[in-house]
Scaffold this motif. Sequence first.
Motif, PDB file in Angstrom:
ATOM      1  N   ARG A   4       0.852  -1.191   0.000  1.00 29.57           N
ATOM      2  CA  ARG A   4       0.000   0.000   0.000  1.00 29.57           C
ATOM      3  C   ARG A   4       0.889   1.243   0.000  1.00 29.57           C
ATOM      4  O   ARG A   4       1.886   1.300   0.721  1.00 29.57           O
ATOM      5  N   ASN A   5       0.490   2.250  -0.769  1.00 26.90           N
ATOM      6  CA  ASN A   5       1.272   3.485  -0.741  1.00 26.90           C
ATOM      7  C   ASN A   5       1.273   4.094   0.651  1.00 26.90           C
ATOM      8  O   ASN A   5       2.277   4.660   1.097  1.00 26.90           O
ATOM      9  N   PRO A  49       2.592   6.583   5.277  1.00 24.71           N
ATOM     10  CA  PRO A  49       3.433   5.886   4.295  1.00 24.71           C
ATOM     11  C   PRO A  49       4.521   5.034   4.924  1.00 24.71           C
ATOM     12  O   PRO A  49       5.179   4.257   4.232  1.00 24.71           O
ATOM     13  N   SER A  54       3.002  -0.750   4.398  1.00 25.83           N
ATOM     14  CA  SER A  54       3.527   0.018   3.259  1.00 25.83           C
ATOM     15  C   SER A  54       5.028  -0.144   3.080  1.00 25.83           C
ATOM     16  O   SER A  54       5.605   0.476   2.180  1.00 25.83           O
TER      17      SER A  54
END
Length: 310
Positions: free
Chosen positions: A148-149, A155, A160
Motif C-alpha cells: 500500500r502506498n 506511508p 507500506s
Amino acid sequence: MTLPAGWEGYERNFLGLEEPWCHPDQAGIYVLPAPYEHTSSYVPGSDKGPSAIIEASHQVEFYDEVLRCEPYREWGGIATTQSLNLAGRVDQAAVEAIEAFVRPHVGTGRFLVTLTGEHTGALGAIRAHAKKYPHLCVVQIDAHGDLRNAYQGNPYSHASVMARVVDDGLPLVQVGVRSICPEEIERIQHTKSIATFFAASLLDPSGPYEGKASRWIPDVVNACTGPVYLTFDCDGLDASLVPALGTPEPGGLGWYDTLNLVTALADGPGILGMDVSEIAPIEGFVAPQFCVARLIYRILGRIKAGRRVH
C-alpha cells in the motif's frame, strides 16, 4: 577477552554463547536488535519480539543434524549488540535511526541479522545494505503484500514497507503472500521489478506446483536479479508454527518449505543480510519465539554452507 561497550555477554546474547564465541572481534555474525513498533494495526507487542527471540535462543541445540556441524563455530561465533533505543522516534525518524544503527556493520565481513518489531523496522536495515550492495535483490517472506502506498494515512506503516522498498528502486521477490488488497495487486501488475509468488499457487495441492516445494523453489530463485537480502516477516510462516503474530494468517510456509527455499537462495544468488520481524510474544507461551530462534540458527547454517558453494 573483554567485551567492548555496546555488546551483550552470554546472558543476553543470541544462543547464550560464552566468550570468545560472542566477542565481536571474532564473530562472523552480528545480531542487531532494533525493537520498533508504532503502526501495528491488530495485535500489539512486536517490540518485545527481539528480546523474546534472543531469550528463547538459549534453549536451541547448537548441532545442526542436517549440516552435521555446529554452525556458530563455522562462522567463528555470533555477537549480539545491545538493543537500539529509539527514544520515541517513529516513522521516517525511526527508519533512519535503524539504518544508522545497521550501516557501520555492513561490508565489514560480518553477516548481519537485524531483529525488529513491526515490519517497518526492516526498511532501515534494507537501505543500509542497499547502499553497500547496489545490485541487491530483496526477497520478502510474508503473508502480506505490504505494498500500500500508505495505510491509515501513514506511508511508513508496516503495511507500506515494501512500497518504500520498490520506491527505492530495489527489485522485490515476494513469497507466501496470501492477504492483499486491490491497490497492491495493481502495483504488482504494473511494476516490472516485483515478482509475487502467492501461497495458494505454491502450497495448494491443486495448484500449479501441486504443493511440492521442489517444483516452485527454482522459479523463486530464477526471479532474483542479484544477491539477496532476506526480509522475513514471521507471518510468512503458517500460523500453526508461529501463532504469536501481529497479523496472523493461515496457509503459510512450512518449516521445510522455508529451509529448502533458503538453501536454494544461499546456494544460488547468495544471501548478504537478513532481518526478522512481526513476532508478538504471548505471555507464558514460548513455542513461537523458540521456533523463530531455531529457524534463524538453521538459516545461518545454510547461508554459511552456501558461501562454501560460491
